[in-house]
Design a protein around this motif. Structure first.
Motif, PDB file in Angstrom:
ATOM      1  N   GLU A  56      38.503  37.282  36.040  1.00  0.00           N
ATOM      2  CA  GLU A  56      37.814  36.751  37.219  1.00  0.00           C
ATOM      3  C   GLU A  56      38.007  35.234  37.318  1.00  0.00           C
ATOM      4  OE1 GLU A  56      34.022  37.716  39.929  1.00  0.00           O
ATOM      5  OE2 GLU A  56      33.614  37.760  37.776  1.00  0.00           O
ATOM      6  N   TRP A  57      37.983  34.557  36.164  1.00  0.00           N
ATOM      7  CA  TRP A  57      38.279  33.118  36.177  1.00  0.00           C
ATOM      8  C   TRP A  57      39.645  32.867  36.812  1.00  0.00           C
ATOM      9  CZ3 TRP A  57      35.725  28.766  35.624  1.00  0.00           C
ATOM     10  CH2 TRP A  57      34.529  28.760  34.929  1.00  0.00           C
ATOM     11  N   GLU A  59      41.414  34.805  38.814  1.00  0.00           N
ATOM     12  CA  GLU A  59      41.525  35.249  40.203  1.00  0.00           C
ATOM     13  C   GLU A  59      40.651  34.443  41.159  1.00  0.00           C
ATOM     14  OE1 GLU A  59      40.555  39.406  40.033  1.00  0.00           O
ATOM     15  OE2 GLU A  59      42.271  39.849  38.733  1.00  0.00           O
ATOM     16  N   GLU A  60      39.447  34.089  40.746  1.00  0.00           N
ATOM     17  CA  GLU A  60      38.474  33.474  41.647  1.00  0.00           C
ATOM     18  C   GLU A  60      38.303  31.963  41.456  1.00  0.00           C
ATOM     19  OE1 GLU A  60      37.097  35.070  44.078  1.00  0.00           O
ATOM     20  OE2 GLU A  60      37.396  37.163  43.511  1.00  0.00           O
ATOM     21  N   SER A  82      29.843  35.299  39.322  1.00  0.00           N
ATOM     22  CA  SER A  82      30.656  36.489  39.538  1.00  0.00           C
ATOM     23  C   SER A  82      30.398  37.016  40.942  1.00  0.00           C
ATOM     24  CB  SER A  82      30.342  37.568  38.499  1.00  0.00           C
ATOM     25  OG  SER A  82      28.995  37.961  38.603  1.00  0.00           O
ATOM     26  N   VAL A  83      31.308  37.851  41.393  1.00  0.00           N
ATOM     27  CA  VAL A  83      31.142  38.529  42.679  1.00  0.00           C
ATOM     28  C   VAL A  83      30.411  39.842  42.389  1.00  0.00           C
ATOM     29  CG1 VAL A  83      32.319  39.560  44.646  1.00  0.00           C
ATOM     30  CG2 VAL A  83      33.227  37.458  43.604  1.00  0.00           C
ATOM     31  N   GLU A  85      30.006  42.971  43.062  1.00  0.00           N
ATOM     32  CA  GLU A  85      30.595  44.098  43.788  1.00  0.00           C
ATOM     33  C   GLU A  85      29.747  45.366  43.709  1.00  0.00           C
ATOM     34  OE1 GLU A  85      34.660  44.399  42.543  1.00  0.00           O
ATOM     35  OE2 GLU A  85      35.108  42.358  43.221  1.00  0.00           O
ATOM     36  N   VAL A  94      28.503  35.127  45.888  1.00  0.00           N
ATOM     37  CA  VAL A  94      28.749  34.797  44.491  1.00  0.00           C
ATOM     38  C   VAL A  94      27.382  34.709  43.833  1.00  0.00           C
ATOM     39  CG1 VAL A  94      29.651  33.076  42.877  1.00  0.00           C
ATOM     40  CG2 VAL A  94      30.902  33.575  45.007  1.00  0.00           C
ATOM     41  N   ARG A 125      33.118  23.730  42.739  1.00  0.00           N
ATOM     42  CA  ARG A 125      33.893  24.841  43.308  1.00  0.00           C
ATOM     43  C   ARG A 125      33.740  24.965  44.813  1.00  0.00           C
ATOM     44  NH1 ARG A 125      37.677  26.199  39.391  1.00  0.00           N
ATOM     45  NH2 ARG A 125      36.944  24.561  37.999  1.00  0.00           N
TER      46      ARG A 125
END
Length: 177
Positions: A56-57, A59-60, A82-83, A85, A94, A125
């Protein structure tokens, strides 16, 4: 490498040496009581989770930090972004979350780490809003959420486990106020 230093903590990316200490935290029924179905997790599950957190780090551009005590270098758990989901009704969002080992409870570490992570999310971010999802009755997490300045946005039901969830939020303008 992304790191955040607070007065007492180092928030950093994960490494192989973190698997066993995090697995010990995940194996504690008191820690896992409010998470998913309350089941403890073993070393293999923890290693898989850490691998996903690191993905995730990549990718996001954000993820869950390993939390380490500056004074001793001792791993204390995680805090991060985190997302969520698992809860489609709040997407896109987030979420900030944390999980510390029980020896680290009641000392302000979760609040300290979460505050630094929230600042990272909104200022570094460029996120304009962050949520936190807690299980109804988890007073310790609710206390951290209040300290972050988040306000209750909605109550809902966990889509898999059926228990009540509370979704809190804060946006950049509220954070800066």
């Amino acid at each position: 490498m992304t790191e955040i230093h607070t007065p007492r903590l180092l928030l950093r990316r994960w490494n192989d040496d973190d698997v066993v200490p995090m697995a010990d935290i995940n194996a504690d029924p008191r820690v896992m009581h409010w998470i998913d179905d309350g089941s403890v997790r073993d070393v293999e599950h923890t290693a898989d989770a850490i691998e996903q957190w690191e993905e995730e780090w990549d990718e996001e551009g954000f993820g869950l930090f390993a939390v380490e005590l500056l004074a001793s270098g001792e791993p204390a758990g995680f805090v991060g972004l985190s997302v969520p989901e698992f809860l489609p009704e709040v997407l896109p969002a987030v979420a900030i979350s944390w999980r510390l080992g029980s020896p680290f409870w009641g000392q302000g570490y979760a609040s300290e780490a979460a505050q630094a992570t929230l600042e990272f999310a909104l200022q570094d971010r460029g996120l304009d809003r962050v949520i936190s999802i807690s299980r109804a009755g988890d007073d310790a997490s609710e206390n951290v959420i209040r300290k972050l300045g988040m306000t209750l946005e909605r109550e809902t039901t966990h889509p898999v486990y059926g228990y009540s969830l509370r979704v809190h939020a804060i946006d950049l303008t509220e954070f800066e106020a």
